[in-house]
Design a protein around this motif. Sequence first.
Motif, short mmCIF file in Angstrom:
data_model
loop_
_atom_site.label_atom_id
_atom_site.label_comp_id
_atom_site.label_asym_id
_atom_site.label_seq_id
_atom_site.Cartn_x
_atom_site.Cartn_y
_atom_site.Cartn_z
N GLY A 1 0.72 -1.13 0.03
CA GLY A 1 -0.06 0.10 -0.02
C GLY A 1 0.83 1.22 -0.12
N ILE A 2 2.16 1.12 -0.34
CA ILE A 2 3.12 2.41 -0.48
C ILE A 2 2.69 3.13 -1.83
CG2 ILE A 2 5.26 3.24 -0.66
CD1 ILE A 2 5.95 0.41 0.80
N THR A 3 2.42 4.40 -1.75
CA THR A 3 2.08 5.34 -2.86
C THR A 3 3.09 6.59 -2.67
OG1 THR A 3 0.50 6.61 -1.39
CG2 THR A 3 -0.12 4.68 -3.12
N ALA A 4 3.35 7.19 -4.05
CA ALA A 4 4.06 8.42 -4.21
C ALA A 4 3.72 9.47 -3.23
CB ALA A 4 4.08 8.94 -5.43
N GLY A 5 4.66 9.99 -2.49
CA GLY A 5 4.63 11.15 -1.35
C GLY A 5 4.45 10.54 0.01
#
Length: 247
Positions: free
Chosen positions: A189-193
């Motif tokens: 569940g890692i996303t940009a920012g």
Amino acid sequence: MRELMPSTVTGAVFEAVTDRARPLLTYYGTGAPGAGPDMPTQRVGLSGATLENWSAKIANYLRDEAGLLPGDTVAVDLPEHWQSAATLLGAWWAGLRVALPGDTGDARVVFTTADRLDDHPEAEELIAVPLDPFGGRVPGLPAFAGDFGDTVRPHGDRFSPSGAGPLALGELGVADVLARAAAAAETAGITAGMRVLSTRPWRTDDGVVDHLLAPLLAGAALVWADPVAGLDLPAIAETEKTGLTLG
């Protein structure tokens, strides 16, 4: 200098950085492998620009001084630490194959701690890494080993890559590493920012891809905390304003 196309793992990492002035990698730990909670805790935060500069110094050393060519092997026999991350990124930027503990036999250059120098008798170059907050010197080194600070620091903090070999990590090529890291980031569940707090280890091929590279390649910032250092993780999460904790 950044690559126009991410032909190396490191090129892809820094292409994902949208603001080089913002924190990219923050390390919490003692700097001593396996040390318990009685040791003083280090907190070292590196912006994208600072991590890029350290990586460039290491890449320049490996190519210009050690004479390694894309496709050659460098071993990183180090625990999790900001200096370990910079060493990995520097090696990949130089187009090298990284070998982790257990797979270091054909490495021409080995980065390791002072207590593990004798484990690498076949290495052409041995670099002792202090795991120091400021990249200081390693005291009392034997004549056959180089000091990380003395060896790496004099080199330039800009690097122009000259390609990559067929393998980047163990038996994985650059495309394999990038694909696996993207899959790991999606699963976690890692996303940009995002700012990610993690205690997950990265001393194995899978760990490096899933727990170090996955956040960075996704455009997230990583706060890594040593799980054996007795740290107050909720307090760290609050201080660092992290949005996801992985452990």
